[in-house]
Design an enzyme around this catalytic site. Structure first.
Site, PDB file in Angstrom:
ATOM      1  N   SER A   1      54.717  29.501  21.451  1.00  0.00           N
ATOM      2  CA  SER A   1      55.329  28.795  22.729  1.00  0.00           C
ATOM      3  C   SER A   1      56.025  30.812  23.292  1.00  0.00           C
ATOM      4  CB  SER A   1      56.823  28.893  21.594  1.00  0.00           C
ATOM      5  OG  SER A   1      57.370  28.968  22.823  1.00  0.00           O
TER       6      SER A   1
ATOM      7  N   TYR B   1      63.392  30.671  15.152  1.00  0.00           N
ATOM      8  CA  TYR B   1      62.194  29.754  16.175  1.00  0.00           C
ATOM      9  C   TYR B   1      61.449  30.790  16.417  1.00  0.00           C
ATOM     10  CZ  TYR B   1      59.051  26.989  19.033  1.00  0.00           C
ATOM     11  OH  TYR B   1      58.414  25.932  19.477  1.00  0.00           O
TER      12      TYR B   1
ATOM     13  N   LYS C   1      57.862  32.156  15.965  1.00  0.00           N
ATOM     14  CA  LYS C   1      55.570  32.025  16.938  1.00  0.00           C
ATOM     15  C   LYS C   1      55.548  33.394  17.216  1.00  0.00           C
ATOM     16  CE  LYS C   1      56.130  27.824  17.695  1.00  0.00           C
ATOM     17  NZ  LYS C   1      55.159  26.581  17.114  1.00  0.00           N
TER      18      LYS C   1
HETATM   19  P1  NAP Z   1      57.132  17.065  18.139  1.00  0.00           P
HETATM   20  O1  NAP Z   1      57.457  16.305  19.796  1.00  0.00           O
HETATM   21  O2  NAP Z   1      58.729  17.875  17.706  1.00  0.00           O
HETATM   22  O3  NAP Z   1      55.884  16.758  17.251  1.00  0.00           O
HETATM   23  C1  NAP Z   1      55.301  17.218  16.478  1.00  0.00           C
HETATM   24  C2  NAP Z   1      55.401  17.022  15.269  1.00  0.00           C
HETATM   25  O4  NAP Z   1      54.891  17.460  14.037  1.00  0.00           O
HETATM   26  C3  NAP Z   1      55.851  15.338  14.766  1.00  0.00           C
HETATM   27  O5  NAP Z   1      54.546  14.819  14.672  1.00  0.00           O
HETATM   28  C4  NAP Z   1      56.385  15.933  13.113  1.00  0.00           C
HETATM   29  O6  NAP Z   1      56.019  14.390  12.811  1.00  0.00           O
HETATM   30  C5  NAP Z   1      54.976  17.234  13.037  1.00  0.00           C
HETATM   31  N1  NAP Z   1      55.596  17.797  12.187  1.00  0.00           N
HETATM   32  C6  NAP Z   1      56.313  18.504  12.670  1.00  0.00           C
HETATM   33  N2  NAP Z   1      57.107  19.380  10.582  1.00  0.00           N
HETATM   34  C7  NAP Z   1      56.143  18.675   9.762  1.00  0.00           C
HETATM   35  C8  NAP Z   1      55.074  18.726   8.757  1.00  0.00           C
HETATM   36  N3  NAP Z   1      56.331  19.390   7.766  1.00  0.00           N
HETATM   37  N4  NAP Z   1      54.506  18.345   8.219  1.00  0.00           N
HETATM   38  C9  NAP Z   1      53.753  17.144   9.103  1.00  0.00           C
HETATM   39  N5  NAP Z   1      54.010  17.059  10.086  1.00  0.00           N
HETATM   40  C10 NAP Z   1      54.869  17.716  10.988  1.00  0.00           C
HETATM   41  O7  NAP Z   1      57.175  18.285  19.220  1.00  0.00           O
HETATM   42  P2  NAP Z   1      56.356  19.054  20.432  1.00  0.00           P
HETATM   43  O8  NAP Z   1      57.163  19.187  20.883  1.00  0.00           O
HETATM   44  O9  NAP Z   1      55.061  18.443  20.572  1.00  0.00           O
HETATM   45  O10 NAP Z   1      55.540  20.804  19.601  1.00  0.00           O
HETATM   46  C11 NAP Z   1      54.419  20.456  19.161  1.00  0.00           C
HETATM   47  C12 NAP Z   1      53.490  22.282  18.940  1.00  0.00           C
HETATM   48  O11 NAP Z   1      54.510  22.704  20.243  1.00  0.00           O
HETATM   49  C13 NAP Z   1      54.987  23.035  18.515  1.00  0.00           C
HETATM   50  O12 NAP Z   1      53.837  23.401  17.550  1.00  0.00           O
HETATM   51  C14 NAP Z   1      55.889  23.169  18.779  1.00  0.00           C
HETATM   52  O13 NAP Z   1      56.750  24.755  18.710  1.00  0.00           O
HETATM   53  C15 NAP Z   1      55.190  23.472  20.534  1.00  0.00           C
HETATM   54  N6  NAP Z   1      56.157  23.850  21.515  1.00  0.00           N
HETATM   55  C16 NAP Z   1      56.896  23.096  21.658  1.00  0.00           C
HETATM   56  C17 NAP Z   1      57.093  23.407  23.003  1.00  0.00           C
HETATM   57  C18 NAP Z   1      58.862  21.863  23.142  1.00  0.00           C
HETATM   58  O14 NAP Z   1      59.536  22.994  24.572  1.00  0.00           O
HETATM   59  N7  NAP Z   1      58.252  21.138  23.278  1.00  0.00           N
HETATM   60  C19 NAP Z   1      57.677  24.549  23.858  1.00  0.00           C
HETATM   61  C20 NAP Z   1      56.779  25.484  22.799  1.00  0.00           C
HETATM   62  C21 NAP Z   1      56.129  25.211  22.326  1.00  0.00           C
HETATM   63  P3  NAP Z   1      57.998  13.944  12.151  1.00  0.00           P
HETATM   64  O15 NAP Z   1      58.356  13.849  13.422  1.00  0.00           O
HETATM   65  O16 NAP Z   1      57.832  13.175  11.311  1.00  0.00           O
HETATM   66  O17 NAP Z   1      58.612  14.890  11.848  1.00  0.00           O
END
Ligand code: NAP
Length: 244
Positions: free
Chosen positions: A136, A149, A153
Site C-alpha cells: 500500500s 496498518y 505494510k
Molecule cells: P477487500 O475487498 O477487503 O478483500 C480482502 C480479501 O481478503 C477478502 O476476500 C477477505 O476475505 C480476504 N481475507 C482477509 N483476511 C483473510 C484471512 N485471514 N484469510 C483468508 N482470506 C482473508 O480488500 P481489497 O481492497 O481488495 O485489498 C486487497 C489488498 O490490497 C490488501 O492487501 C490491501 O491491504 C491492499 N490495498 C487496498 C487498498 C484499498 O484502498 N482498497 C489500498 C492499498 C492497498 P473476507 O471478506 O472473508 O474476510
C-alpha cells in the site's frame, strides 16, 4: 502488450472480494490455472460459478496449521499473489493488542507462511517463479488512524526486499504493488465520506483514487515475463501520491 499465462499455475490469497477476486479473473482470462484462497465459502461459491476452472481453497490464513493442511495438495505454483489483508482503523493511542496481533498475523505472518510453502516448491522444481505482495502507499506515508496498518505494510515492503534477495538466485522474483485508495470493501471502510476522500484525492497528482483494474494490470505485469529483470521493487499505483 500481450500477456499470456498459458500453462502457468497461480495462487491468489484474499480471492473472495476486491482486488484479489479481480486478479483471479484476470489471470484466468490470460490462460493461467488458478487456485483461489480465501476464508468465506460463499465468496468461493460465487467465484466458482463465475469462473468454473478455478480451484477454490477455503481457509483462514491466520491459522498457520490449517493453512499448511489446506495448501498441502494444491500442487506446483509458478505465480503467487499475496493479497489477503485486513485494515482496522484506530487512533494510535487506542490500538489494542488484539487488533495489533490480528493485523500482523494476516498482513505479514500469513504472507511469510504462504510464500515459504510456495517458494520451497519453486526452488525444489528449479523452474523459478514470480511472487507479488500487495502492499500500500500506507507503507511509506503516515496516514491518520492507520498506525497498525501502516506498520504492517512497511514490514511487508521490507519482507519483499529480503525475499527478493534470498530467492533471486533461484530465479524467483519478488515484488510489491503499492496502491493508493481503491473503492473496494476495504477502501470504503476508510474513505467513503466525500469530505475525507477529498483530503486524499487532493494530494494525488492525478486527482483520483485507483480503480481495481489499475492495480490488477500492475500485478499482471510483475507476474509476467515482461518484468523479467524486475526484482525487489515496490511499484506505486498511486497517481503520484508518494512522489510528492
Ligand atoms: P477487500 O475487498 O477487503 O478483500 C480482502 C480479501 O481478503 C477478502 O476476500 C477477505 O476475505 C480476504 N481475507 C482477509 N483476511 C483473510 C484471512 N485471514 N484469510 C483468508 N482470506 C482473508 O480488500 P481489497 O481492497 O481488495 O485489498 C486487497 C489488498 O490490497 C490488501 O492487501 C490491501 O491491504 C491492499 N490495498 C487496498 C487498498 C484499498 O484502498 N482498497 C489500498 C492499498 C492497498 P473476507 O471478506 O472473508 O474476510
Amino acid at each position: 502488450m500481450e500477456i499470456s499465462f498459458a500453462g502457468r499455475r497461480a495462487l491468489v490469497t484474499g480471492a473472495g472480494k476486491g482486488i484479489g477476486r479481480a486478479t483471479v479473473l484476470a489471470l484466468v482470462r490470460c490462460g493461467a490455472k488458478v487456485t483461489a484462497v480465501t476464508r468465506t465459502q460463499a465468496d468461493l461459491d460465487s467465484l466458482t460459478l463465475e469462473c468454473p476452472s478455478i480451484t477454490p481453497v477455503c481457509v483462514d490464513l491466520e491459522d498457520w496449521e490449517a493453512t499448511a493442511v489446506a495448501l498441502r495438495d494444491v500442487g506446483p505454483v509458478d505465480l503467487l499473489v499475496n493479497n489477503a489483508a485486513c485494515a482496522m482503523l484506530q487512533p494510535f493511542l487506542e490500538v489494542t493488542p488484539e487488533q495489533f496481533d490480528k493485523s500482523f498475523s494476516v498482513n505479514v505472518k500469513a504472507v511469510f507462511h504462504v510464500s515459504q510453502v510456495v517458494a520451497r516448491g519453486m526452488k525444489a522444481r528449479g523452474t523459478g517463479g514470480s511472487i507479488v505482495n500487495i502492499s500500500s502507499q500506507a507503507s511509506q506515508c503516515a496516514l491518520r488512524d492507520h498506525a497498525v496498518y501502516c506498520a504492517t505494510k512497511g514490514a511487508l515492503d521490507m519482507l519483499t526486499k529480503v525475499m527478493a534477495l534470498e530467492l533471486g538466485p533461484h530465479q524467483i522474483r519478488v515484488n510489491s504493488v503499492n496502491p493508493t485508495v481503491v473503492m473496494t470493501e476495504m477502501g470504503r471502510l476508510g474513505w467513503s465520506d466525500p469530505d475525507k476522500a477529498k483530503t486524499m484525492t487532493s494530494r494525488i497528482p492525478l486527482g483520483r483514487f485507483a480503480e481495481v483494474e489499475d492495480v490488477v494490470n500492475s500485478i499482471l505485469f510483475l507476474l509476467s515475463d515482461k518484468s523479467n529483470m524486475t526484482n525487489g521493487v515496490t511499484l506505486a499505483v498511486d497517481g503520484g501520491f508518494l512522489a510528492c
